[in-house]
Design an enzyme around this catalytic site. Structure first.
Site, PDB file in Angstrom:
ATOM      1  N   PHE A 237       4.588   2.451   1.836  1.00 28.98           N
ATOM      2  CA  PHE A 237       4.953   1.437   0.848  1.00 28.98           C
ATOM      3  C   PHE A 237       5.576   0.256   1.584  1.00 28.98           C
ATOM      4  CE2 PHE A 237       5.500   4.167  -3.275  1.00 28.98           C
ATOM      5  CZ  PHE A 237       4.197   4.611  -3.138  1.00 28.98           C
ATOM      6  N   ASP A 238       4.777  -0.775   1.802  1.00 31.10           N
ATOM      7  CA  ASP A 238       5.198  -1.928   2.586  1.00 31.10           C
ATOM      8  C   ASP A 238       6.200  -2.786   1.813  1.00 31.10           C
ATOM      9  OD1 ASP A 238       4.845  -3.924   4.829  1.00 31.10           O
ATOM     10  OD2 ASP A 238       4.121  -5.125   3.148  1.00 31.10           O
ATOM     11  N   ALA A 239       7.291  -3.161   2.498  1.00 32.42           N
ATOM     12  CA  ALA A 239       8.287  -4.106   1.947  1.00 32.42           C
ATOM     13  C   ALA A 239       8.745  -3.721   0.543  1.00 32.42           C
ATOM     14  CB  ALA A 239       7.713  -5.522   1.951  1.00 32.42           C
TER      15      ALA A 239
END
Length: 580
Positions: A237-239
Site C-alpha cells: 500500500f503505497d503512501a
C-alpha cells in the site's frame, strides 16, 4: 454464525467507522454487499485464522523495476523472469515496482491500474513470474496520474472519476498538513464548474483521491480483485498514511486511514487466506508501528528506520543508536512482522531517523553521503523550513568509506550491512541493485534531473552477463557473496521472521543480537564488527551452552573453546549457531 453473516457484520461496522461523519448516498448494507460481490467471497470461502504467520526463513523478497534489465528485441518482463531463473535461485519472492502505464515518478503516477505498461509486457508475463515466485505489487492508493481517464473526467465534470479527487480552497487552513515535498499542495484545475484546487501530496502530476466518496473504495477493491486473479499475493500500500484528508488537520495517519486498511485486509483475507498487506509509511518510527493495529491492519510494515541507522553505524564505527533502536522495538506478535531493507528504489529516508539520531548525527550522515556522490532531497516542514528528507545514493557507494572518507573496506562494509539485515527479525527485502553491486548512475541523474534516478540504473543484459561472468568484477563478487549469505539464512530455523530476538551488549564496535527458533532448538548469536579496526570478541560473554556444539555458519568454523576470545576483522560478521 455463518461465514457470510460474520463477514457482513464486520464490514458493516468498518464502513460505519469510515463514513460516520460523511453523508453518503448509498446505504451501508448495500455497499457491504457490493464489496463482497466484487471480491467473489461466498459462504464456501474459508474464514481467515487470526495471528497466522504467512512466512518463514525461506522468504527473501527482491525489489526491482520491470525494466531493470533490458535485452534488445525482448519484453523486459520476459528478460527479468529469465534472469531471475538463471541467476537468482536463492530468491523466492519478487516485488515488481509499478508495472502500469504512468506519466511520472517512475511508475507512481499511474494512468491505468488495470493494464500492464505495454513497453514492459502484459498480464501473462506478470502471471508467469507469479507462477514461480510469490509476487508483490504496488497498490498506488493515495493518488493517480493527472493524465488518467478518471482525472480527465474530473476536468470535464462528467463520467467515472468526475468526483474521485480531493479538493480544498486556497484560503483553507492547511498550515498543519504534513508532506514529503516542497511543491505547493493545491493544483488549480479548470472544470465546467470553475477552478478547482486539487490536493497533491506529492506532485501536481499525482492527484489525490477522495475516499469520502465510496465509489473510490469500490474502484480499488475491484483493482485488488484483478491483481489477485493475476497472481499477486502481497500488496504494498503505497503512501497509504496520507490517504484520508481533513482540512485543518495534519492529514496523515488519520483514524479513517487505519480503518480503510482494516477493511481491505478483511476483504483480501476472505478472498485469499494467505495474501498479505505491507504498508509503505515513510514516517517517524513510533507512527510507523501503529500500522500493525492489533494484528488486524498490515501484516508487515517497512522497517524504515533501519537504513539510516545501519548506514550511520557503519560510517561512524559506532552502533550506539542502532542498538538503542533495536532494544526499543517491540517484538511483532504472530500474524505480523517487519519488512527489513537497507536500499530500495527510493532513497534513504531521514524522517524515520527523527528522534533516533540527533540533528548533528543526521547532518554528518548527509555530509558523508554527499562526499560519496549522493544527492539530498528536501521537504518543507510545518514551519516552512527546508529540511533533508531523503538521501539518494546507490548502497554500494554509500558504504565505500566512513566519515573519515573513502577506504579499502567498501566490499566488507557492504556485506556486513546485509549480514546484519538478513539476520534480523522480519522478512528481508533486497533491491536488485544491491544484489548486483550497482554503482551511482550519474548519467541517468543528469538526463532526468531527478535525484532518485541515481539509484535506478537499467542494465543491458549482455553487459551484465559479461560482468557476472568475470570473477574479478565487483558485480560478480557481490552476487556470489549475497547468494551464499541468503542460502545460509534460508536453512536456519532461528531466522524465521517471527523467531525470538534479543539485543546483546558488547560495546560500541560490536553490534550483536541473539535469535532463537520458535521450537527453542536453535540459537544463533549474530555479531558484527562495525568498525574499521580489528576487534576482540570474548566468546564467554555470549553465554554459549556448554553441552552444545557451536559453529560459525558463515565460515563453517567450529568454536572449540567457549571461553576463548576471537578476533573479528574490520566489518566481519559471525553467525554462531548450535545447529548448522
Amino acid at each position: 454464525m455463518s461465514v457470510m453473516d460474520g463477514l457482513q457484520q464486520k464490514l458493516q461496522h468498518q464502513l460505519e467507522c469510515i463514513y460516520k461523519d460523511i453523508d453518503i448516498e448509498q446505504p451501508i448494507n448495500q455497499l457491504v454487499s457490493r464489496l463482497i460481490e466484487i471480491m467473489r467471497i461466498t459462504e464456501f470461502s474459508q474464514i481467515p485464522e487470526p495471528f497466522v504467520n504467512h512466512w518463514s526463513e525461506k522468504d527473501t523478497i527482491m525489489i526491482t523495476y520491470g525494466d531493470s534489465i533490458l535485452q534488445q528485441g525482448e519484453r523486459p518482463l520476459t528478460t527479468l523472469a529469465q534472469f531471475i531463473d538463471s541467476y537468482l535461485g536463492c530468491i523466492n519472492s519478487v516485488h515488481i515496482l509499478p508495472f502500469f502505464p504512468y506519466s511520472s515518478d517512475d511508475g507512481f503516477a499511474v494512468i491505468d491500474y488495470s493494464s500492464v505498461n505495454e513497453s514492459l509486457g502484459d498480464w501473462a508475463d506478470i502471471s508467469a513470474i507469479a507462477s514461480k515466485r510469490r509476487l508483490m505489487s504496488d497498490l498506488v492508493i493515495n493518488h493517480c496520474s493527472s493524465r488518467s481517464f478518471w482525472f480527465e473526467n474530473f476536468c470535464k465534470g462528467e463520467g467515472p472519476g468526475h468526483d474521485y479527487f480531493f479538493t480544498a480552497q486556497p484560503n483553507d487552513d492547511l498550515s498543519e498538513v504534513v508532506r514529503p515535498r516542497t511543491s505547493t499542495l493545491l493544483r488549480p484545475t479548470e472544470t465546467p464548474t470553475g477552478t478547482q484546487h486539487v490536493w497533491c501530496t506529492f506532485s501536481h502530476d499525482q492527484v489525490d483521491f477522495d475516499f469520502r466518496n465510496p465509489q473510490v473504495l469500490i474502484e480499488f477493491v475491484t483493482i485488488i480483485r484483478q491483481y489477485l486473479d493475476a497472481g499477486v499475493s502481497i500488496f504494498r500500500f503505497d503512501a497509504v498514511a496520507f490517504l484520508w484528508k481533513i482540512v485543518g488537520s495534519k492529514s496523515i495517519n488519520l483514524a479513517q486511514t487505519h480503518e480503510i486498511i482494516r477493511l481491505l485486509r478483511t476483504l483480501i483475507e476472505h478472498a485469499q487466506n494467505d495474501a498479505m498487506i505491507i504498508t509503505e509509511t515513510n514516517i517517524p518510527n513510533t507512527q510507523n508501528l501503529t500500522y500493525f493495529g492489533n494484528a488486524n491492519e498490515a501484516h508487515c510494515i517497512y522497517n524504515f528506520s533501519l537504513p539510516p541507522l545501519l548506514i550511520n553505524t557503519l560510517i561512524t564505527g559506532n552502533c550506539l543508536y542502532l542498538k538503542r533502536w533495536l532494544m526499543s522495538m517491540p517484538p511483532a506478535q504472530d500474524g505480523t512482522t517487519y519488512f527489513n531493507f537497507i536500499a530500495s528504489h527510493d532513497g534513504i529516508g531521514l524522517r524515520p531517523a527523527e528522534g533516533l539520531l540527533d540533528d548533528d548525527e543526521i547532518q554528518t550522515l548527509v555530509d558523508t553521503m554527499k562526499d560519496f556522490g549522493g544527492q539530498i532531497s528536501a521537504r518543507t516542514t510545518e514551519t516552512g523550513e527546508q529540511k533533508p528528507y531523503e538521501i539518494n545514493i546507490a548502497l554500494y557507494d554509500a558504504l565505500q568509506g566512513t566519515t573519515k572518507g573513502k577506504d579499502l573496506w567498501g566490499m566488507q562494509r557492504f556485506m556486513c550491512a546485509h549480514s546484519i539485515m538478513l539476520a534480523l527479525e522480519g522478512i528481508p527485502g533486497i533491491y536488485i541493485h544491491s544484489l548486483l553491486g550497482t554503482r551511482n548512475d550519474y548519467e541517468k541523474l543528469t538526463n532526468t534531473s531527478h535525484n532518485r534516478a541515481i539509484n535506478r540504473h537499467r542494465w543491458e543484459l549482455d553487459e551484465l552477463k559479461q560482468q557476472l561472468g568475470d570473477a574479478q568484477s565487483t558485480h560478480s563478487q557481490v552476487l556470489s557473496a549475497m547468494t551464499k549469505l541468503i542460502n545460509i539464512r534460508t536453512q536456519q530455523a532461528a531466522f524465521h521472521p517471527s523467531a525470538t530476538q534479543f539485543t546483546l551488549h558488547l560495546g560500541l564496535q560490536l553490534f550483536g543480537f541473539w535469535r532463537q527458533s520458535r521450537n527453542r532448538k536453535q540459537s544463533i548469536f549474530c555479531i558484527s564488527n562495525v568498525s574499521d579496526q580489528v576487534t576482540d570478541l570474548p566468546i564467554n560473554e555470549l553465554n554459549l551452552v556448554i553441552s552444545e556444539h557451536w559453529v560459525d555458519l558463515l565460515t563453517d568454523t567450529k568454536i572449540e573453546d567457549i571461553t576463548q576470545t576471537i578476533q573479528l576483522q574490520p566489518y566481519q560478521t559471525v553467525w554462531i549457531s548450535n545447529k548448522g
